[in-house]
Design a protein around this motif. Structure first.
Motif, PDB file in Angstrom:
ATOM      1  N   TYR A 171       6.401   5.727 -12.888  1.00  0.00           N
ATOM      2  CA  TYR A 171       5.449   6.801 -12.139  1.00  0.00           C
ATOM      3  C   TYR A 171       3.921   6.141 -12.007  1.00  0.00           C
ATOM      4  O   TYR A 171       3.762   6.487 -10.521  1.00  0.00           O
ATOM      5  CB  TYR A 171       6.250   8.236 -12.325  1.00  0.00           C
ATOM      6  CG  TYR A 171       5.534   8.978 -11.700  1.00  0.00           C
ATOM      7  CD1 TYR A 171       5.833   9.138 -10.483  1.00  0.00           C
ATOM      8  CD2 TYR A 171       4.327   9.779 -12.057  1.00  0.00           C
ATOM      9  CE1 TYR A 171       5.753  10.387  -9.110  1.00  0.00           C
ATOM     10  CE2 TYR A 171       3.982  10.163 -11.381  1.00  0.00           C
ATOM     11  CZ  TYR A 171       5.072  10.587  -9.791  1.00  0.00           C
ATOM     12  OH  TYR A 171       4.041  11.600  -8.023  1.00  0.00           O
ATOM     13  N   LEU A 231       2.097   4.313  -8.694  1.00  0.00           N
ATOM     14  CA  LEU A 231       1.448   5.293  -8.056  1.00  0.00           C
ATOM     15  C   LEU A 231      -0.265   4.202  -8.000  1.00  0.00           C
ATOM     16  O   LEU A 231      -1.079   4.812  -6.374  1.00  0.00           O
ATOM     17  CB  LEU A 231       0.794   6.788  -8.741  1.00  0.00           C
ATOM     18  CG  LEU A 231       1.751   7.966  -8.470  1.00  0.00           C
ATOM     19  CD1 LEU A 231       1.321   9.563  -8.867  1.00  0.00           C
ATOM     20  CD2 LEU A 231       1.988   8.063  -6.199  1.00  0.00           C
ATOM     21  N   THR A 285      11.058  12.726  -8.719  1.00  0.00           N
ATOM     22  CA  THR A 285      10.131  12.132  -7.162  1.00  0.00           C
ATOM     23  C   THR A 285      11.065  12.786  -6.038  1.00  0.00           C
ATOM     24  O   THR A 285      12.277  11.856  -5.608  1.00  0.00           O
ATOM     25  CB  THR A 285       9.529  10.997  -6.027  1.00  0.00           C
ATOM     26  OG1 THR A 285       8.626  10.851  -7.172  1.00  0.00           O
ATOM     27  CG2 THR A 285       9.575  10.481  -5.386  1.00  0.00           C
ATOM     28  N   GLN A 299       1.340  15.696  -6.175  1.00  0.00           N
ATOM     29  CA  GLN A 299       1.311  14.319  -7.176  1.00  0.00           C
ATOM     30  C   GLN A 299      -0.418  13.849  -8.115  1.00  0.00           C
ATOM     31  O   GLN A 299       0.650  13.831  -9.382  1.00  0.00           O
ATOM     32  CB  GLN A 299       1.321  12.614  -6.362  1.00  0.00           C
ATOM     33  CG  GLN A 299       1.976  12.314  -5.518  1.00  0.00           C
ATOM     34  CD  GLN A 299       2.307  11.193  -5.383  1.00  0.00           C
ATOM     35  OE1 GLN A 299       0.565  11.341  -4.784  1.00  0.00           O
ATOM     36  NE2 GLN A 299       2.830  10.693  -3.933  1.00  0.00           N
TER      37      GLN A 299
END
Length: 172
Positions: A137, A141, A105, A84
């Motif tokens: 994305y 996160l 992912t 990540q």
């Protein structure tokens, strides 16, 4: 897995580019994975526009190389924390170099090699179809990392997104 030396610089090469180059040009899209087998296994099963970065994060030299062949870079790094982090660093570099960045992912505990071996190439291509743009994305996160109900959390999320927006060369 050669070490860097005066004759060989990993940061300037992409594993498999010699095999994938024409497919990348044809599709105007390149899939970037981390390791050798992560490139080899999908390639052998028909995913031909794939290369490996020979490490965890894309380098500026590798991105300049990719820019010669494609407008879109799809980053498929491992689903762990290191993957990540590498994906986030890659997004910023890709945006700074005016490339379209997407992130895939994979299921927890999978890398492209193990996913294709265990579940087949269709499982991998299904993941590719569910790719996320850089905004979606990174925002996701940041939302997982910070409390979006608090002022402090919202501030951290906004700061993280603004840092990425600052990398985009577009007045819009």
């Amino acid at each position: 897995n050669s070490l860097e030396n005066p004759l060989y610089s990993k940061r300037a090469h992409l594993y498999g580019l010699n095999l994938a180059k024409e497919h990348i040009i044809e599709q105007q899209s390149v899939i970037v994975v981390e390791g050798y087998l992560d490139m080899i296994t999908p390639f052998m099963r028909g995913v031909k526009n794939v290369v490996a970065s020979l490490g965890t994060a894309l380098t500026l030299e590798q991105i300049k190389l990719l820019k010669r062949y494609a407008a879109e870079v799809v980053v498929v790094f491992d689903a762990d924390k290191a993957g990540q982090s590498a994906a986030l660093r890659s997004i910023d570099l890709l945006l700074e170099n005016s490339l379209e960045a997407s992130i895939v992912t994979l299921p927890a505990g999978c890398d492209p090699d193990s996913l294709v071996r265990r579940e087949g190439v269709k499982a991998f291509t299904d993941c590719l179809e569910r790719k996320k743009g850089f905004f979606e994305y990174k925002f996701g996160l940041l939302q997982k990392s910070h409390d979006s109900n608090s002022i402090g959390g919202k501030t951290k999320i906004a700061e993280g997104m603004l840092a990425t927006f600052d990398k985009i060369y577009s007045e819009i």
